[in-house]
Structure formats: structure tokens, C-alpha cells
Write a protein that holds these residues in place. Structure first.
Motif, mmCIF file in Angstrom:
data_model
loop_
_atom_site.group_PDB
_atom_site.id
_atom_site.type_symbol
_atom_site.label_atom_id
_atom_site.label_comp_id
_atom_site.label_asym_id
_atom_site.label_seq_id
_atom_site.Cartn_x
_atom_site.Cartn_y
_atom_site.Cartn_z
ATOM 1 N N LEU A 138 0.821 -1.211 0.000
ATOM 2 C CA LEU A 138 0.000 0.000 0.000
ATOM 3 C C LEU A 138 0.857 1.265 0.000
ATOM 4 C CD1 LEU A 138 -2.765 -1.175 2.478
ATOM 5 C CD2 LEU A 138 -3.145 -0.454 0.109
ATOM 6 N N LEU A 139 1.942 1.260 0.763
ATOM 7 C CA LEU A 139 2.818 2.430 0.781
ATOM 8 C C LEU A 139 3.447 2.662 -0.581
ATOM 9 C CD1 LEU A 139 4.544 1.906 4.255
ATOM 10 C CD2 LEU A 139 2.951 3.741 3.658
ATOM 11 N N GLY A 140 3.763 1.573 -1.291
ATOM 12 C CA GLY A 140 4.292 1.713 -2.648
ATOM 13 C C GLY A 140 3.218 2.116 -3.625
ATOM 14 N N ASP A 141 2.021 1.541 -3.465
ATOM 15 C CA ASP A 141 0.914 1.845 -4.377
ATOM 16 C C ASP A 141 0.524 3.318 -4.343
ATOM 17 O OD1 ASP A 141 0.794 -0.747 -5.198
ATOM 18 O OD2 ASP A 141 -1.100 -1.243 -4.220
ATOM 19 N N PHE A 142 0.765 3.985 -3.218
ATOM 20 C CA PHE A 142 0.447 5.408 -3.111
ATOM 21 C C PHE A 142 1.087 6.178 -4.262
ATOM 22 C CE2 PHE A 142 1.785 9.650 -1.709
ATOM 23 C CZ PHE A 142 0.574 10.207 -1.325
ATOM 24 N N HIS A 143 2.331 5.856 -4.573
ATOM 25 C CA HIS A 143 3.051 6.549 -5.636
ATOM 26 C C HIS A 143 2.469 6.198 -7.005
ATOM 27 C CE1 HIS A 143 6.285 7.900 -2.889
ATOM 28 N NE2 HIS A 143 5.943 6.810 -2.233
ATOM 29 N N LEU A 144 1.997 4.967 -7.157
ATOM 30 C CA LEU A 144 1.379 4.575 -8.420
ATOM 31 C C LEU A 144 0.028 5.248 -8.610
ATOM 32 C CD1 LEU A 144 2.151 0.741 -8.644
ATOM 33 C CD2 LEU A 144 3.360 2.643 -9.707
ATOM 34 N N VAL A 145 -0.707 5.405 -7.523
ATOM 35 C CA VAL A 145 -2.011 6.074 -7.611
ATOM 36 C C VAL A 145 -1.831 7.501 -8.128
ATOM 37 C CG1 VAL A 145 -3.970 6.953 -6.281
ATOM 38 C CG2 VAL A 145 -3.101 4.666 -5.821
ATOM 39 N N LEU A 146 -0.803 8.189 -7.634
ATOM 40 C CA LEU A 146 -0.544 9.552 -8.108
ATOM 41 C C LEU A 146 -0.292 9.556 -9.614
ATOM 42 C CD1 LEU A 146 1.859 10.937 -5.328
ATOM 43 C CD2 LEU A 146 -0.627 11.205 -5.496
ATOM 44 N N LEU B 105 9.499 0.923 -8.551
ATOM 45 C CA LEU B 105 9.087 0.643 -7.178
ATOM 46 C C LEU B 105 9.440 -0.790 -6.788
ATOM 47 C CD1 LEU B 105 5.673 2.509 -7.152
ATOM 48 C CD2 LEU B 105 7.580 2.951 -5.584
ATOM 49 N N THR B 106 9.257 -1.723 -7.714
ATOM 50 C CA THR B 106 9.613 -3.106 -7.432
ATOM 51 C C THR B 106 11.115 -3.225 -7.207
ATOM 52 O OG1 THR B 106 7.769 -3.917 -8.769
ATOM 53 C CG2 THR B 106 9.511 -5.484 -8.268
ATOM 54 N N ARG B 107 11.894 -2.546 -8.034
ATOM 55 C CA ARG B 107 13.346 -2.567 -7.852
ATOM 56 C C ARG B 107 13.752 -1.852 -6.562
ATOM 57 N NH1 ARG B 107 16.248 -1.055 -13.448
ATOM 58 N NH2 ARG B 107 18.086 -1.652 -12.222
ATOM 59 N N SER B 108 13.000 -0.830 -6.176
ATOM 60 C CA SER B 108 13.268 -0.156 -4.904
ATOM 61 C C SER B 108 13.052 -1.113 -3.734
ATOM 62 C CB SER B 108 12.353 1.064 -4.742
ATOM 63 O OG SER B 108 12.619 2.038 -5.725
#
Length: 243
Positions: free
Chosen positions: A150-158, A175-178
Motif C-alpha cells: 500500500l505504501l508503494g501503491d500510493f506513488h502509483l495512484v498519483l 518501485l519493485t526494484r526499490s
């Protein structure tokens, strides 16, 4: 005008054992790719982990040829390293690669922030608030895989709010590589800090304060990068890929 939001690339992990044996190998290959990618994104599958063709074939009830196809795809995505005579391993990025990934993320996410802050609607702000509540629930319940996703998805939602799916795909891969670079599950403290920073970012979006939003996103990414740690834990593939 914003286009309709598409599903995020990083999705809840599933491993369907009931898939008929006659199903196309491509479908089985993609199931393996998606499961391993999600396990990496949720920081459950760690860098350097040995990926056994036979064991993964047994887990997904497919041939080693299908598993090999999945490994080849993951290798092209730089999530898996194929070593002659040794097999497949989850990639272990160097410090230089880590810096490069976060540098590219900063460039992309700064651009996203500037553009979105100038066009964001009240409905989109509400959508972000709803996402923050999901993040908060996951953090409070100490659901490590859920909160990481969810914390990663926040950036994708933007990014998705801009309607540019090429941008979403690029950011999803970064994000996956991060997550792979992070080398360990996020601590409760750093997860709470990320949540607080996300709240501040949404506050800036709601005020349409571009300068503040860009500053907060940049600071957030710098903090995430600063909090990277090493965790050489051992893992069980069957447990991870069926989590």
C-alpha cells in the motif's frame, strides 16, 4: 482530461493450484512472474535468494521449462540474475544501482507531482484520503506485506491520476526494484514515518500547493533511501509464493 484509472501492476499475491494442466504455458509463466514480482515488491523475497527450478515447478505444478521461461522474463526485468552452472537468484543490486534507481524515481515523481498538483480534483483528493486510511489500517495492524504494498501503491495512484499508463508502468518497475534494493521488511517506525509523509503530501495536494508538494515528495524519497538496511534472512520459497 484524466483517463479512467487502470489496475495497479503490483497486485495481491495469488497462486492458483486449480489451473488446469491444459492451460497455456504463457498463463503459467505469468503466474510465476507475478508471484515472484509481488513477493519482491512486498519485501518477502530477499536479494540473493536461490530460486530452484524444481521447487518452483512443484509449487505451481508446471514443468521446469515453464519455470525457466518465467526466470528469463524476470531476468529481462532485472529482478533475477541467471548464473551459468549455478542457477537463478533474486538480484542483489549494488549501491550505485540503488542510487540510480532513486535518482530516476525522484525525476519522475517530481514531474508527476508538479503536473498532478495543478490538475487534481476534489474527487481525486478524496481517493487519496481513502488510500491513506488503508495504509493506516495496515500499519496499525502490523501487516508487513500489506503495508509495504500500500505504501508503494500510493506513488502509483498519483501517476495513474494523470492517465499515462507508460508512466505508471515505468514507475511500477522502479518501485519493485526499490523494494528489492531495500533488502528487508520495513520497520514499524519507518512505515509510520512514510504514512505521515504521505498525509503531508496529500495535504499539499488538497491546497494545490505545488512548491510544498514537490518539496515533501523529494524529502520523502530521500528518507526512504536513507532508511535502507541489510537483512540476510533465510526464506522458504513455498511459504513465500503461497503467502
Amino acid at each position: 482530461m484524466n483517463r479512467a484509472r487502470q489496475p495497479l501492476k503490483i497486485v495481491p499475491l495469488t497462486a492458483d493450484h486449480d489451473t488446469p494442466a491444459s492451460a497455456p504455458s504463457g498463463s503459467a509463466t505469468q503466474r510465476i512472474v507475478d508471484s515472484i514480482t509481488t513477493a519482491i515488491a512486498e519485501r518477502r523475497l530477499m536479494p540473493g535468494t536461490k530460486l530452484s527450478e524444481q521447487k518452483i515447478g512443484d509449487i505451481f505444478k508446471v514443468s521446469r521449462t515453464v519455470v525457466r521461461q518465467a526466470f528469463n522474463q524476470l531476468s529481462r526485468d532485472r529482478l533475477v540474475v541467471l548464473e551459468p552452472a549455478r542457477g537463478a537468484f533474486v538480484a542483489t543490486p549494488t549501491a550505485e544501482e540503488a542510487n540510480d534507481v532513486f535518482e530516476v524515481r525522484a525525476i519522475l515523481e517530481t514531474a508527476v507531482t508538479k503536473q498532478l498538483c495543478a490538475t487534481i480534483t476534489d474527487a481525486q483528493v478524496k481517493q487519496l484520503r481513502e488510500h491513506l486510511e488503508l495504509e493506516r489500517a495496515a500499519v496499525n495492524n502490523a501487516e508487513v506485506p500489506g503495508r509495504t504494498r500500500l505504501l508503494g501503491d500510493f506513488h502509483l495512484v498519483l501517476a495513474q491520476m494523470l492517465g499515462n499508463q507508460v508512466l505508471v508502468q515505468m514507475l511500477s518497475e522502479l518501485l519493485t526494484r526499490s523494494s528489492l534494493i531495500a533488502l528487508m521488511r520495513q520497520s514499524s517506525q519507518s512505515a509510520e514515518e512514510s504514512l505521515d509523509e504521505h498525509v503531508a503530501i496529500v495535504d499539499a495536494f488538497e491546497k494545490r500547493d505545488v512548491k510544498a508538494a514537490v518539496r515533501l515528495v523529494s524529502k520523502h524519497l530521500a528518507n526512504v533511501q536513507h532508511n535502507l538496511h541489510l537483512d540476510p534472512q533465510r526464506v522458504d520459497l513455498a511459504d513465500i509464493l503461497h503467502h
